[in-house]
Design a protein around this motif. Structure first.
Motif, PDB file in Angstrom:
ATOM      1  N   GLU A   1       3.893  -3.195   1.461  1.00  0.00           N
ATOM      2  CA  GLU A   1       2.771  -3.252   2.386  1.00  0.00           C
ATOM      3  C   GLU A   1       1.780  -2.484   1.392  1.00  0.00           C
ATOM      4  OE1 GLU A   1       1.816  -4.988   4.815  1.00  0.00           O
ATOM      5  OE2 GLU A   1       4.128  -5.780   4.482  1.00  0.00           O
ATOM      6  N   ASN A   2       2.024  -1.444   0.777  1.00  0.00           N
ATOM      7  CA  ASN A   2       1.180  -0.750  -0.243  1.00  0.00           C
ATOM      8  C   ASN A   2       0.526  -1.554  -1.209  1.00  0.00           C
ATOM      9  OD1 ASN A   2       1.402   1.610   1.287  1.00  0.00           O
ATOM     10  ND2 ASN A   2       2.822   2.399   0.062  1.00  0.00           N
ATOM     11  N   ILE A   3       1.543  -2.421  -1.760  1.00  0.00           N
ATOM     12  CA  ILE A   3       1.160  -3.055  -3.135  1.00  0.00           C
ATOM     13  C   ILE A   3       0.345  -4.289  -2.675  1.00  0.00           C
ATOM     14  CG2 ILE A   3       3.220  -4.557  -3.044  1.00  0.00           C
ATOM     15  CD1 ILE A   3       1.285  -3.096  -6.224  1.00  0.00           C
ATOM     16  N   LYS A   4       0.675  -4.871  -1.685  1.00  0.00           N
ATOM     17  CA  LYS A   4       0.047  -5.973  -0.906  1.00  0.00           C
ATOM     18  C   LYS A   4      -1.369  -5.379  -0.593  1.00  0.00           C
ATOM     19  CE  LYS A   4       3.897  -8.294   1.200  1.00  0.00           C
ATOM     20  NZ  LYS A   4       4.516  -8.786   2.473  1.00  0.00           N
TER      21      LYS A   4
ATOM     22  N   SER B   1      -4.870  -7.154  -2.207  1.00  0.00           N
ATOM     23  CA  SER B   1      -5.584  -7.644  -1.323  1.00  0.00           C
ATOM     24  C   SER B   1      -6.855  -7.365  -1.592  1.00  0.00           C
ATOM     25  CB  SER B   1      -5.028  -7.499   0.100  1.00  0.00           C
ATOM     26  OG  SER B   1      -5.804  -7.962   0.966  1.00  0.00           O
ATOM     27  N   ASN B   2      -7.280  -5.953  -1.752  1.00  0.00           N
ATOM     28  CA  ASN B   2      -8.526  -5.218  -1.761  1.00  0.00           C
ATOM     29  C   ASN B   2      -9.263  -5.880  -3.147  1.00  0.00           C
ATOM     30  OD1 ASN B   2      -8.409  -3.790   0.486  1.00  0.00           O
ATOM     31  ND2 ASN B   2      -7.594  -1.878  -0.687  1.00  0.00           N
ATOM     32  N   VAL B   3      -8.308  -5.933  -4.273  1.00  0.00           N
ATOM     33  CA  VAL B   3      -8.845  -6.649  -5.624  1.00  0.00           C
ATOM     34  C   VAL B   3      -9.371  -8.314  -5.452  1.00  0.00           C
ATOM     35  CG1 VAL B   3      -8.686  -7.221  -7.839  1.00  0.00           C
ATOM     36  CG2 VAL B   3      -7.618  -5.223  -7.025  1.00  0.00           C
ATOM     37  N   ILE B   4      -8.585  -8.928  -4.620  1.00  0.00           N
ATOM     38  CA  ILE B   4      -8.873 -10.261  -4.319  1.00  0.00           C
ATOM     39  C   ILE B   4      -9.966 -10.414  -3.661  1.00  0.00           C
ATOM     40  CG2 ILE B   4      -7.805 -12.364  -3.182  1.00  0.00           C
ATOM     41  CD1 ILE B   4      -5.256 -11.665  -4.305  1.00  0.00           C
ATOM     42  N   ASP B   5     -10.240  -9.569  -2.494  1.00  0.00           N
ATOM     43  CA  ASP B   5     -11.429  -9.604  -1.583  1.00  0.00           C
ATOM     44  C   ASP B   5     -12.777  -9.174  -2.259  1.00  0.00           C
ATOM     45  OD1 ASP B   5     -10.011 -10.259   0.607  1.00  0.00           O
ATOM     46  OD2 ASP B   5      -9.721  -8.168   1.431  1.00  0.00           O
ATOM     47  N   SER B   6     -12.556  -8.653  -3.499  1.00  0.00           N
ATOM     48  CA  SER B   6     -13.806  -8.582  -4.096  1.00  0.00           C
ATOM     49  C   SER B   6     -14.347  -9.322  -5.276  1.00  0.00           C
ATOM     50  CB  SER B   6     -13.596  -6.966  -5.189  1.00  0.00           C
ATOM     51  OG  SER B   6     -12.611  -7.383  -6.259  1.00  0.00           O
ATOM     52  N   LYS B   7     -15.307  -9.588  -5.507  1.00  0.00           N
ATOM     53  CA  LYS B   7     -15.832 -10.662  -6.461  1.00  0.00           C
ATOM     54  C   LYS B   7     -15.330 -10.637  -7.635  1.00  0.00           C
ATOM     55  CE  LYS B   7     -20.032 -12.679  -8.573  1.00  0.00           C
ATOM     56  NZ  LYS B   7     -21.724 -12.510  -8.681  1.00  0.00           N
TER      57      LYS B   7
ATOM     58  N   PRO C   1      -2.705   3.240  -9.993  1.00  0.00           N
ATOM     59  CA  PRO C   1      -1.716   3.246  -8.841  1.00  0.00           C
ATOM     60  C   PRO C   1      -0.753   2.091  -8.879  1.00  0.00           C
ATOM     61  CG  PRO C   1      -4.177   3.844  -8.122  1.00  0.00           C
ATOM     62  CD  PRO C   1      -4.031   3.380  -9.420  1.00  0.00           C
ATOM     63  N   LEU C   2      -1.102   0.888  -9.343  1.00  0.00           N
ATOM     64  CA  LEU C   2      -0.434  -0.127  -9.875  1.00  0.00           C
ATOM     65  C   LEU C   2       0.886   0.123 -10.293  1.00  0.00           C
ATOM     66  CD1 LEU C   2      -3.088  -3.188 -10.124  1.00  0.00           C
ATOM     67  CD2 LEU C   2      -1.152  -2.771  -8.190  1.00  0.00           C
ATOM     68  N   GLN C   3       0.479   0.843 -11.750  1.00  0.00           N
ATOM     69  CA  GLN C   3       1.731   0.976 -12.662  1.00  0.00           C
ATOM     70  C   GLN C   3       2.485   2.249 -12.166  1.00  0.00           C
ATOM     71  OE1 GLN C   3      -1.648   1.771 -15.850  1.00  0.00           O
ATOM     72  NE2 GLN C   3      -0.169   1.239 -17.220  1.00  0.00           N
ATOM     73  N   ASN C   4       1.962   3.131 -11.316  1.00  0.00           N
ATOM     74  CA  ASN C   4       2.818   4.148 -10.755  1.00  0.00           C
ATOM     75  C   ASN C   4       3.712   3.528  -9.516  1.00  0.00           C
ATOM     76  OD1 ASN C   4       1.856   6.106 -12.106  1.00  0.00           O
ATOM     77  ND2 ASN C   4       0.125   6.691 -10.586  1.00  0.00           N
TER      78      ASN C   4
ATOM     79  N   THR D   1       9.754   0.786  -8.378  1.00  0.00           N
ATOM     80  CA  THR D   1      10.039  -0.383  -7.608  1.00  0.00           C
ATOM     81  C   THR D   1      11.555  -0.657  -7.955  1.00  0.00           C
ATOM     82  OG1 THR D   1       7.846  -1.777  -7.896  1.00  0.00           O
ATOM     83  CG2 THR D   1       9.666  -2.870  -7.692  1.00  0.00           C
ATOM     84  N   ASP D   2      12.242  -0.942  -7.148  1.00  0.00           N
ATOM     85  CA  ASP D   2      13.707  -1.146  -7.251  1.00  0.00           C
ATOM     86  C   ASP D   2      14.226  -2.377  -8.276  1.00  0.00           C
ATOM     87  OD1 ASP D   2      14.305   1.361  -5.973  1.00  0.00           O
ATOM     88  OD2 ASP D   2      14.416   0.125  -3.879  1.00  0.00           O
ATOM     89  N   HIS D   3      13.621  -3.363  -8.021  1.00  0.00           N
ATOM     90  CA  HIS D   3      14.146  -4.703  -8.554  1.00  0.00           C
ATOM     91  C   HIS D   3      13.144  -5.513  -9.098  1.00  0.00           C
ATOM     92  CE1 HIS D   3      16.452  -8.546  -8.384  1.00  0.00           C
ATOM     93  NE2 HIS D   3      16.809  -7.895  -9.148  1.00  0.00           N
ATOM     94  N   PHE D   4      13.131  -5.735 -10.389  1.00  0.00           N
ATOM     95  CA  PHE D   4      12.419  -6.694 -11.059  1.00  0.00           C
ATOM     96  C   PHE D   4      13.455  -7.911 -11.479  1.00  0.00           C
ATOM     97  CE2 PHE D   4       9.411  -3.607 -11.186  1.00  0.00           C
ATOM     98  CZ  PHE D   4       8.105  -3.936 -11.901  1.00  0.00           C
TER      99      PHE D   4
END
Length: 360
Positions: free
Chosen positions: A129-132, A136-142, A166-169, A174-177
């Motif tokens: 939910e944190n990454i979503k 989502s905040n970025v997509i909601d911006s112009k 924060p994305l990089q952190n 993240t457990d699985h790529f």
């Protein structure tokens, strides 16, 4: 855990020519502007890239890019970024398919001749939910620019440091790529790294696993079979007792496996396959026992709604229609460190080709 890296990118004029990027009354060589235009690449050895090699927008400073695009009436989004080759080699980013050495060699030549990485590999991750919320905040911006290609919308956001960090952190924990699409390109870059000591990063599109849809390929052998090979196929079919039908089109619904040979379809039920992973079942039961001189020509056609009609006119001696793997099956396979035959999965969405490139 893997670390994601910002990087300089090249955006092709196809992506930006009709976008709001060009509506800014700026000179592209201004130092305060994010992109520099034009840039010319030395790609004379590759005619495939000559048409846009001198019409690229160069991102002046390393960035993460969030990219959202439309295809098949759906929207998808993910990050353009780079991942370290070492994370693929040490298993932090898992793989699931074997590769063809000749295809890897061809891709290596392309990268070596062009010095650019095209068509990013697709790596999936489990979103929380944190990454979503962050994305989502970025997509909601112009968006920084928006354009339409073939009637489909494409948007790009340049991720600033306050969100990039924060994305990089997050991805560090993240457990699985998992490498969903691009096994041959990844291996080619791994090999080039060892030979030339070039870039240690791999250009990727990082997308949430829940957005991925897995399809299968039609496996088609379109080489004339010998009498010995036909005899072996008869013995296999007699042993497995599939249900034989004669149709001009593939029978529906799709069984776990359908085999076409000599104008007939053979339907395999689950008990005949014994819960095996279907691509491996085909390799083990059909391909290996047949005394072939390695002259078979294999062709792979993505099995989608659009391609079902293609099976009516496939020029072949035999072909296999198979149910696709589920994501749960895929994760179980890679967790065990297993590898499937190449072309065992066809992953959607597919990125539009040659829109975003990365220096090699």
């Amino acid at each position: 855990m893997p670390r994601i890296y910002p990087q300089k990118f090249y955006l092709t004029s196809q992506l930006v020519k009709d976008s709001n990027l060009l509506s800014h009354n700026r000179h592209f060589n201004q130092l305060d502007f994010e992109f520099h235009f034009p840039i010319s690449l030395e790609v004379a050895k590759s005619s495939r890239f000559l048409d846009f090699s001198n019409r690229l927008y160069q991102l002046n400073h390393p960035k993460l890019l969030l990219y959202e695009f439309e295809t098949n009436h759906n929207k998808y989004h993910g990050l353009f970024c780079c991942l370290d080759i070492a994370d693929f080699q040490n298993g932090h980013i898992t793989k699931h398919e074997k590769i063809d050495p000749q295809k890897v060699l061809n891709i290596k030549r392309q990268y070596h001749n062009t010095s650019i990485k095209v068509e990013p590999i697709v790596v999936a991750f489990e979103e929380d939910e944190n990454i979503k919320h962050l994305i989502s905040n970025v997509i909601d911006s112009k968006s920084d620019f928006l354009t339409s290609i073939d009637g489909h919308q494409h948007q790009v956001w340049l991720i600033e440091n306050k969100i990039s960090k924060p994305l990089q952190n997050y991805f560090l924990h993240t457990d699985h790529f998992h490498l969903v699409d691009g096994h041959h390109r990844t291996t080619a870059i791994e090999n080039l790294k060892m030979q030339l000591s070039k870039s240690k990063h791999i250009f990727c599109f990082l997308i949430g696993l829940e957005q991925i849809e897995l399809k299968s390929f039609v496996w088609n052998i379109h080489t004339e079979l010998t009498e010995n090979e036909c005899g072996q196929i008869r013995r296999i079919l007699n042993h497995l007792h599939p249900v034989k039908t004669q149709h001009r089109t593939p029978p529906c619904p799709l069984f776990p496996l359908i085999f076409y040979w000599k104008n007939s379809y053979y339907k395999f039920y689950k008990n005949a396959i014994n819960d095996s992973i279907i691509p491996r079942f085909i390799e083990e039961i059909f391909y290996k026992p047949i005394p072939s001189s390695s002259s078979w020509t294999r062709k792979y056609i993505p099995y989608t709604k659009e391609s079902i009609s293609e099976t009516k006119s496939i020029d072949c001696s035999m072909f296999f229609l198979m149910q696709s793997l589920t994501k749960a099956q895929l994760i179980d396979i890679v967790t065990k460190g297993d590898l499937l035959p190449q072309k065992s999965t066809y992953a959607l969405p597919k990125l539009t080709q040659n829109l975003v490139l990365s220096p090699f």
